[in-house]
Write an enzyme that holds these catalytic residues in place. Structure first.
Site, PDB file in Angstrom:
ATOM      1  N   THR A  31       3.545  32.096 -28.695  1.00  0.00           N
ATOM      2  CA  THR A  31       3.555  31.724 -27.280  1.00  0.00           C
ATOM      3  C   THR A  31       4.587  32.544 -26.514  1.00  0.00           C
ATOM      4  O   THR A  31       4.332  32.991 -25.386  1.00  0.00           O
ATOM      5  CB  THR A  31       3.833  30.226 -27.116  1.00  0.00           C
ATOM      6  OG1 THR A  31       2.939  29.483 -27.949  1.00  0.00           O
ATOM      7  CG2 THR A  31       3.623  29.782 -25.675  1.00  0.00           C
ATOM      8  N   ALA A  85       7.861  26.440 -29.265  1.00  0.00           N
ATOM      9  CA  ALA A  85       8.290  25.390 -30.187  1.00  0.00           C
ATOM     10  C   ALA A  85       7.141  25.057 -31.118  1.00  0.00           C
ATOM     11  O   ALA A  85       5.969  25.218 -30.768  1.00  0.00           O
ATOM     12  CB  ALA A  85       8.735  24.143 -29.427  1.00  0.00           C
ATOM     13  N   GLU A 105      17.530  32.044 -32.217  1.00  0.00           N
ATOM     14  CA  GLU A 105      16.976  31.252 -31.119  1.00  0.00           C
ATOM     15  C   GLU A 105      17.965  30.184 -30.666  1.00  0.00           C
ATOM     16  O   GLU A 105      18.143  29.951 -29.468  1.00  0.00           O
ATOM     17  CB  GLU A 105      15.665  30.600 -31.553  1.00  0.00           C
ATOM     18  CG  GLU A 105      14.503  31.574 -31.666  1.00  0.00           C
ATOM     19  CD  GLU A 105      13.249  30.932 -32.216  1.00  0.00           C
ATOM     20  OE1 GLU A 105      12.154  31.349 -31.822  1.00  0.00           O
ATOM     21  OE2 GLU A 105      13.355  30.011 -33.055  1.00  0.00           O
TER      22      GLU A 105
END
Length: 233
Positions: A31, A85, A105
């Site tokens: 994503t 996520a 991250e």
């Protein structure tokens, strides 16, 4: 709308929060990569940002697409991080690390004033744990660390397979030179307690529970994107 289209929709909605002049943390994963592609189009059209990538893979994609980058040492304080996520609950607690970049991250997210999570609706859960929890560990003392993880989990009423992540070349290795254990604990009723307990194990470098870090989630489904605030599912 298929899964990739939903990821693109979430990424496109996140662009509305990016302003010219921002110092931007850029996430890792499928994503996040859709976000990078859309961000590159905006940069080509005149948007001025400086990005800090959360993985070598993201850095390569940014360079290929013309997104300007700096290191976190050069930009130690960021305005915004946008990342994906693997799971997100109603309190915006996350499981991350499916892409293997959880340590960087988390460091980048912690350096940011805000963190926006982008995901498709399949990632929204009532309780974290259906997705195996990535735990980044030092290769030294791996067996001992694994035993300590098992014992720590058991004290919290958790059990399940602890699988050392593999790649085509053997044990998967993170950008920082560590291994990842994917812990299939199932439902995690007290993510905060597990987070604290795992951090107390010397061989654990970091884990994929992101608690009190995300400020907003953008969730895309067949009908489009919606925002998710804490405790507002």
């Amino acid at each position: 709308m298929d899964a990739r289209q939903m990821k693109i929709e979430a990424a496109r909605a996140a662009l509305a929060y990016v302003e010219s002049g921002m110092r931007l943390g850029v996430g890792t994963g499928s994503t996040a990569e859709e976000f990078v592609r859309l961000l590159a189009e905006k940069v080509a059209a005149g948007l001025v940002i400086e990005g800090v990538p959360t993985s070598e893979r993201t850095a390569r994609l940014c360079v290929d697409l013309g997104v300007p980058l700096k290191s976190l040492d050069e930009l130690p304080e960021l305005d915004l991080t946008i990342d994906g996520a693997d799971e997100v609950d109603g309190a915006l607690r996350l499981i991350k690390g499916g892409g293997g970049a959880l340590l960087r991250e988390k460091i980048v997210a912690a350096s940011s004033q805000r963190m926006i999570v982008i995901a498709d609706e399949s990632k929204v859960v009532q309780t974290l744990g259906a997705f195996a929890l990535p735990i980044e560990v030092n290769p030294f003392g791996l067996v001992s660390t694994r035993i300590q993880i098992e014992k720590t989990a058991a004290r919290l009423g958790l059990s399940g397979a602890l699988n050392l992540r593999q790649s085509e070349d053997g044990n998967f290795m993170t950008d920082g030179g560590h291994f990842i254990i994917d812990a299939s604990f199932g439902r995690i009723p007290d993510a905060e307690a597990l987070s604290i307990a795992l951090n107390s194990i010397p061989g654990v470098v970091e884990h994929g529970l992101f608690i009190n870090m995300a400020t907003l989630a953008i969730i895309a489904g067949p009908s489009g994107a919606r925002t998710l605030q804490a405790n507002n599912t």
